[in-house]
Design a protein around this motif. Sequence first.
Motif, PDB file in Angstrom:
ATOM      1  N   SER A  44       0.845  -1.196   0.000  1.00 39.59           N
ATOM      2  CA  SER A  44       0.000   0.000   0.000  1.00 39.59           C
ATOM      3  C   SER A  44       0.879   1.245   0.000  1.00 39.59           C
ATOM      4  O   SER A  44       2.113   1.145  -0.034  1.00 39.59           O
ATOM      5  CB  SER A  44      -0.902   0.006   1.242  1.00 39.59           C
ATOM      6  N   GLU A  45       0.214   2.411   0.042  1.00 43.29           N
ATOM      7  CA  GLU A  45       0.975   3.660   0.066  1.00 43.29           C
ATOM      8  C   GLU A  45       1.933   3.715   1.252  1.00 43.29           C
ATOM      9  O   GLU A  45       2.970   4.374   1.210  1.00 43.29           O
ATOM     10  CB  GLU A  45       0.029   4.867   0.126  1.00 43.29           C
ATOM     11  N   ILE A  47       5.732   2.889   0.665  1.00 41.31           N
ATOM     12  CA  ILE A  47       6.594   3.664  -0.236  1.00 41.31           C
ATOM     13  C   ILE A  47       7.964   3.904   0.392  1.00 41.31           C
ATOM     14  O   ILE A  47       9.003   3.724  -0.249  1.00 41.31           O
ATOM     15  CB  ILE A  47       5.921   5.004  -0.590  1.00 41.31           C
ATOM     16  N   ARG A  54       6.812   1.192  -6.915  1.00 39.07           N
ATOM     17  CA  ARG A  54       6.954   2.386  -6.076  1.00 39.07           C
ATOM     18  C   ARG A  54       6.301   3.596  -6.745  1.00 39.07           C
ATOM     19  O   ARG A  54       5.604   4.389  -6.091  1.00 39.07           O
ATOM     20  CB  ARG A  54       8.428   2.668  -5.810  1.00 39.07           C
ATOM     21  N   LEU A 112       2.475   3.398  -6.491  1.00 37.42           N
ATOM     22  CA  LEU A 112       2.001   3.703  -5.139  1.00 37.42           C
ATOM     23  C   LEU A 112       2.120   5.196  -4.838  1.00 37.42           C
ATOM     24  O   LEU A 112       1.259   5.787  -4.166  1.00 37.42           O
ATOM     25  CB  LEU A 112       2.791   2.901  -4.111  1.00 37.42           C
ATOM     26  N   THR A 113       3.182   5.826  -5.345  1.00 37.81           N
ATOM     27  CA  THR A 113       3.369   7.255  -5.121  1.00 37.81           C
ATOM     28  C   THR A 113       2.258   8.059  -5.782  1.00 37.81           C
ATOM     29  O   THR A 113       1.710   8.999  -5.193  1.00 37.81           O
ATOM     30  CB  THR A 113       4.734   7.712  -5.664  1.00 37.81           C
ATOM     31  N   ALA A 127      -0.744   6.979  -6.442  1.00 40.87           N
ATOM     32  CA  ALA A 127      -1.984   6.717  -5.696  1.00 40.87           C
ATOM     33  C   ALA A 127      -2.030   7.548  -4.410  1.00 40.87           C
ATOM     34  O   ALA A 127      -3.079   8.069  -4.023  1.00 40.87           O
ATOM     35  CB  ALA A 127      -2.084   5.229  -5.360  1.00 40.87           C
ATOM     36  N   ARG A 128      -0.876   7.673  -3.751  1.00 41.42           N
ATOM     37  CA  ARG A 128      -0.850   8.463  -2.516  1.00 41.42           C
ATOM     38  C   ARG A 128      -1.146   9.934  -2.793  1.00 41.42           C
ATOM     39  O   ARG A 128      -1.906  10.576  -2.066  1.00 41.42           O
ATOM     40  CB  ARG A 128       0.521   8.330  -1.853  1.00 41.42           C
ATOM     41  N   GLU A 129      -0.576  10.473  -3.869  1.00 41.94           N
ATOM     42  CA  GLU A 129      -0.822  11.878  -4.192  1.00 41.94           C
ATOM     43  C   GLU A 129      -2.286  12.119  -4.514  1.00 41.94           C
ATOM     44  O   GLU A 129      -2.860  13.150  -4.126  1.00 41.94           O
ATOM     45  CB  GLU A 129       0.066  12.285  -5.362  1.00 41.94           C
ATOM     46  N   TRP A 147      -4.159  12.157  -1.218  1.00 44.64           N
ATOM     47  CA  TRP A 147      -3.947  13.420  -0.495  1.00 44.64           C
ATOM     48  C   TRP A 147      -4.826  14.532  -1.066  1.00 44.64           C
ATOM     49  O   TRP A 147      -5.372  15.349  -0.325  1.00 44.64           O
ATOM     50  CB  TRP A 147      -2.474  13.823  -0.572  1.00 44.64           C
TER      51      TRP A 147
END
Length: 757
Positions: free
Chosen positions: A664-665, A668, A698, A701-702, A704-706, A709
Amino acid sequence: MDSFELGRLTDHDFEEVCRDLFTELLGVPLEIFPRGRDRGIDLRHAPEGGPCTIVQCKHWYRSGRAKLLAHLTDVEVRKVAALKPDRYVLATTVELTVDAKEKLRTTFAPHIRSTEDIHGVDDIVAALRERPQLVERHFRLWLSGTAALGALLHKGPLLRSDWLRRELAKVAQTFVPHEGFERARRLLDEQHVCIVTGIPGAGKTTVARMLAAWRMGHGWEVHEISQDVDEVTELWRDGVPQLFLYDDFLGQTTLLPQFGKNEDVRLLSVMRAIRDAPDKALVMTTRRYLLEEARRKHDRLASDDVRDALTGIRLTDLDLLTRGRILYNHVHRSALRPLQKRQFAARDAWLPVVSHRNFSPRLIEETLRVDLKREPDVATAMVANLDNPRRIWERIVENELTEEAVQLLEIVFTYGSVGLVELEETWTWYRRESEREADGRRFRHALQVLDGTMLVIDEGVVSFHNPSIADYIRFHLNAGRGQLGALLASCGDMQQVVRLVDAGRLADGGGIITQLMQLKEELASAVLGAEDTVDDNLEDHLEWALDTAETIGSSSLADYVAERARELPRWSENTKDLLRLADSLEGSRLITQEVSAEFRALVDDHVSSQISERVAGGWIDVNNWYAYLDEPIGWLADGTLLDDMVECALEELRELAADPGDLSEASIGFLEALLGFLTDNDAHLLHEEEFRAVERIREQLTRAREAAWRSLARSLAERSPDRGRPVKLPPNPRHEQVVVVSEFMSDLGNAESDGPG
């Protein structure tokens, strides 16, 4: 449905609420006028060449309908006739019947067009219910709402601490919102974490408690953190809006070498978790100079996480108008006799207070609390206390209290807070070391004298009534007015010794250090005698002891550190603290090179053993251990040990490339550490295909995290309890503010009853 107790507003509060409310109701902008010689105009809309509308605000909630009607028909009607407005609107906090409204319409015709231009308290409350955003722009109005008052005054699931509930309700009575509060509230809405800093007495704790009250009034649970940040994780409940209040998180007068085992790491972890949780908030307070010292000692506290959460309460936040309101509210709600309250109606009484360079809400409160029975002229006493902030406590401690009571205060200072049984035991020991009589009767009498004035006893725990008393006792000890040698001999807990020594390390603590330099052996004996009370982080304790030995030039204390240090690496698991202690020993002029070299060799062996254990456990163990050290992976490893780490990393790379599983995030950082370590050691080309596969994971996932947010930011904006920005008057020149303050302070001239108004 929410209602409002408009009687909790000051006259000026009511006028500001009416300005915003009637701007909406009438659909025209209204200008506000200072009270006093306003010719009967509180609010007005008078465009050039257009019709003139006047709104008159009558905050007569105590006087009643009969007195209001008599005043309006005898006095105000003549003013309105002279002004000749095109439209006259009346707003009052008095209940008005149909007959009363009809009588007023007839009396003020043709300026009052209909009874719809006459707004009694019920009409105003009804209009406010329909405008929650307007209510929230006026904090004291919002605070008078039944929802907010119910949360503050009645025990329930949102706040289980009766003591904190009483404190919130008390502070709410006198609180005046200011720019510092609004700044902190916006920061908390945006970041979820807010650290309120400022000088002693500026109002940090008050702002923090009002932030808590604000959230509690919107359905949030409030939890007070009293020991360390681990309480947050214990109280955390997913899906439940919670605010955690951590007052004086670095202490009031001292800064320990580390404010709990690895608490800097745990604090940042909690701050980051709360920042990412839309239903959690953290409010902390500390004095600015303590935070600066903490950031020098703990690198992590200098991080962006802390800097981004900082907001300060500055004296410039309290302009003359705000200061006037603070003074008015405290006097109005105080237990002063009517004659004493009326003193403050005079301009030459209140102006020197609100204009004073040392103006402090805490000193205002303490003067009214402590001096009201001693001083017939409280206003003069207040200015004297502002001239010399120590005066309020110096006179009491040095001239009025018995020696038994003063020594009790000195003992409480060494603890911060302490149970009654332990307090009596330590006080008895101190008295005997001072060659004074000590018995239960004397102790109880001293405690009775101090309880409620300088000390607070809550559920068997004794502490200072507020931080200014601890500040004075530190000054008292620094001036040599206590018996520091006997006080050291009475210390049975290491934290007492630490608080005494660290009080001397503050900028104005040179007198304590000078005394300790004459008491080197007594200090070393106190450290040895309290050694069994040291918590499990002996490394931090020894570093503090070595620093203290350097400060006062104590070879005995340095020898104690050297002896205890030799035993540490054989059983300690605190590798990071061992490394820091090794650096300190090498840099000390009191530790021989032989001792420091021996300790360094022991620590190096310990580190190699720790690395070998982690490599055997797999890459996750290696990554977590180096994250705990806060150092690049591979540091302190070389030769075959480093080769083993590279092989361990390659094995993890191959496994992830073959089956990434449910990453998941949150993974990272783990992936970045793995890829970075392989690149740094030129091993990324050994399995190039697998390396690229993990790099793609990576990147996904990055992204997806952005995206998450961005979604969270939109959600927070929608859920924020304060989406509207406060509507403010344009900045007033000083003389205009003086006029406004003069008017509402003049209300104190009508004080008729004893006790809180």
